[in-house]
Write a protein that holds these residues in place. Sequence first.
Motif, PDB file in Angstrom:
ATOM      1  N   PHE A 227      -5.315  17.821 -20.007  1.00  0.00           N
ATOM      2  CA  PHE A 227      -6.693  18.263 -20.266  1.00  0.00           C
ATOM      3  C   PHE A 227      -7.654  17.097 -20.007  1.00  0.00           C
ATOM      4  O   PHE A 227      -8.675  17.225 -19.331  1.00  0.00           O
ATOM      5  N   LYS A 228      -7.274  15.936 -20.522  1.00  0.00           N
ATOM      6  CA  LYS A 228      -8.112  14.748 -20.380  1.00  0.00           C
ATOM      7  C   LYS A 228      -8.294  14.385 -18.902  1.00  0.00           C
ATOM      8  O   LYS A 228      -9.411  14.155 -18.427  1.00  0.00           O
TER       9      LYS A 228
ATOM     10  N   THR B 292      -4.295  28.438 -23.583  1.00  0.00           N
ATOM     11  CA  THR B 292      -5.025  28.459 -24.851  1.00  0.00           C
ATOM     12  C   THR B 292      -5.506  29.884 -25.048  1.00  0.00           C
ATOM     13  O   THR B 292      -5.288  30.731 -24.187  1.00  0.00           O
TER      14      THR B 292
ATOM     15  N   VAL C 209      -2.080  24.919 -18.725  1.00  0.00           N
ATOM     16  CA  VAL C 209      -2.240  24.782 -20.173  1.00  0.00           C
ATOM     17  C   VAL C 209      -2.778  26.111 -20.702  1.00  0.00           C
ATOM     18  O   VAL C 209      -3.844  26.559 -20.281  1.00  0.00           O
TER      19      VAL C 209
ATOM     20  N   LEU D 135      -7.995  26.471 -17.222  1.00  0.00           N
ATOM     21  CA  LEU D 135      -6.961  25.568 -17.742  1.00  0.00           C
ATOM     22  C   LEU D 135      -5.560  26.082 -17.418  1.00  0.00           C
ATOM     23  O   LEU D 135      -4.675  25.310 -17.048  1.00  0.00           O
TER      24      LEU D 135
END
Lengths: 398, 391
Positions: A390-391, A360, A358, A352
């Motif tokens: 993310f989607k 995390t 992104v 990610l």
Amino acid sequence: MRGLAERAQKLSPSPTLSVDTKAKELLRQGEKVINFGAGEPDFDTPEHIKEAAKRALDQGFTKYTPVAGILPLREAICEKLYRDNQLEYSPDEIVVSCGAKHSLYNALQVLLNPGDEVIIPVPYWTSYPEQVKLAGGVPVFVPTTPENDFKLRPEDLRAAVTPRTRLLILNSPANPTGSVYRREELIGLAEVALEADLWILSDEIYEKLIYDGMEHVSIAALDPEVKKRTVVVNGVSKAYAMTGWRIGYAAAPRPVAQAMINLQSHSTSNPASVAQAAALAALKGPQEPVESMRQAFQKRRDFIWQHLNSLPGVRCPKPLGAFYVFPEVSGLLGRRLKGREIASASDLALFLLEEIKVATVAGAAFGDDHYLRFSYALRLEDIEEGMQRFKELLEAAL
Amino acid sequence: MPAVAKRVKNLPPYLFARIERLIAEKRAAGVDVISLGIGDPDEPTPEHIREEAKRQLEIPENHRYPTSVGLPAFRQAVARYYARRFGVELNPEREVVTLIGSKEGIAHIAWCYLDAGEVALVPDPSYPVYAGGTILAGGEPYYLPLLPENGFLPRLEDVPTEVARRAKILFLNYPNNPTAAVASSSFFAEVVAFAREFDLLVCHDAAYVEVAFDGYRPSSFLATPGAKEVGIEFGSLSKPYNMTGWRLGWAAGKEEAVEVLGRLKSNIDSGVFQPIQYAGIKALDGPQECVKEMNALYQLRRDLAVAAFREMGWKIDPPKATFYLWLPVPSGFTSESFAEYLVEEAGVVVTPGTGYGRHGEGFFRVSLTLPTERLQEALVRMKRVLGKVSF
């Protein structure tokens, strides 16, 4: 040169902070990173708190203070504990330290002898096991499940207790899961702790960030017998957006508090005088900023929780506190995404960060690598943008 | 209630904490107590440093978590200071770590190097944290006596070989608290050779390196050839810049020791509030007149105190550095009984030498960190109750 001490060889750096550092590095390089990794509010410290700090500097409040913190601050903490938690402590049972992390460390150092077992519900905040080991203790990990909102049940605790068990670490509201224990659940755990003669280390740093009408209950407030064996840890970091100021505190039975003060006098002395002045203003001043921050967090939580649950292979119980969601991502593991093997949440977190910028934190940092932790301590627009990325990634990759 | 851990029971109560309590008791009883006990500069932090902190605490980024090893900018400022002041080159990334006051690093270095039963060589008398950190880590202090006949330097040749071989750490501190002694570069060279021979980490506490008089400029241990390979030095903003309450310091030197201290810290704390680190940068990089002014003030007080003690019968030389006087107690007293006598009879607090170790017996420490007129008043009271002393 002969080697380091064994404890230092085994010591790993704090993983959540290192992920955060990596994301910050990318940001510095000009990358548009959406950082869900942070463990701190994105709000600024309220104005009146900064003003109090400046006033303290103007007045030359720059010398040593008592090791445990100035008396007015310890009194304000007593008032807070009484007002918010129905806990009665006197100022000599309060120790102010350099952040709640430091309070936890001091507490474990004074409570644990080498070989003592410490029960840590999984998932756990990342520093608990290392701090337990630094005190010579042995972490005993007790798994919890999303079906049970990641909460330890009395029967789980009872099954884990041995004659060597000395302490239970509780964290409510919890990092990384956002779980909040209810009064009756705490009563069940406290009964086992009394039976087994355990200490309870209750980390309540996220107390003020609690949603859907849930009530924060301090386990120490259940009963005087429980209070006698509990160290309550809290601080100003999360409630007043003061993570950087490094002020946490512990409330403990007098002999424990005095031992913590003695220990602290041999390491860091008093927490920074200017930060103490600021913390005093935070506790005594208007509490509206806390409530408006809480409401903003709740809005974000609703959004991110719904959004994550709508994604294929991702599911999570609704968190009721803190500012994290902790979705299970097992549905995405053990497959190839865009030609890459994703075996664990750690692989996914790296994927990610590299693919869609992104950030995390993988569940490995919290004891179970089937999960990702998303902090929602960032602007709603950024949360939306991150969720969108993310989607789209999953749509393209699955 | 279950009992507290044994490691804390082994720990002596921190000396200054005890003095704090004693003072509080007397004051509560209405006595105007003058404390010559605690080494906390009486003047506030210079204004330009406080202003920098005020400016920095407006910046939202500074309200967030710092990193546990400290701002690169602060570590670079430390490296610049070492280059400018001592001619020592340091890599700010790998050879400097920010500390919550130098004490924090001193306490935790033992955690990094000592396993249960391993030895640290600890001067006696000394700052209580060297032994305290060692004991907390489960290690054993082996005490090196600091005696007046040796200029309060340890005689390294007297350390039994088998002890030196078992030892992993050697703590040193010059200019010295509590004795106010200073070390020469030849002594430091001897230390480096000793550390090499016995494979030791030298931990040098340089908290007082900027507090010196009569034109004397103490040197850094790291300026000794080879020192960076065997040692680290703990630095403090507290004493030169009156920043005791801020809790800011550093460790510098041997890369491995700096790295492991940083790693340990990330599990214990999350670093120093960034406005405090920026204030530290301002202190190190900014005008140094404030340091000169403070030293001039301490020198004045030192001269005043030395004159008064000489009048009372002490035979002493004025110390070259630190804001302490380390004096023998008059005959008929122990360190403890003399300190108690002064509190009871004169309302003056001095620190009994035994607070710093067994070899502190027979001495007491006077701190010059109080307003000059209060120091004068304390000296007048001491003259009144002591008259002429003999030894």
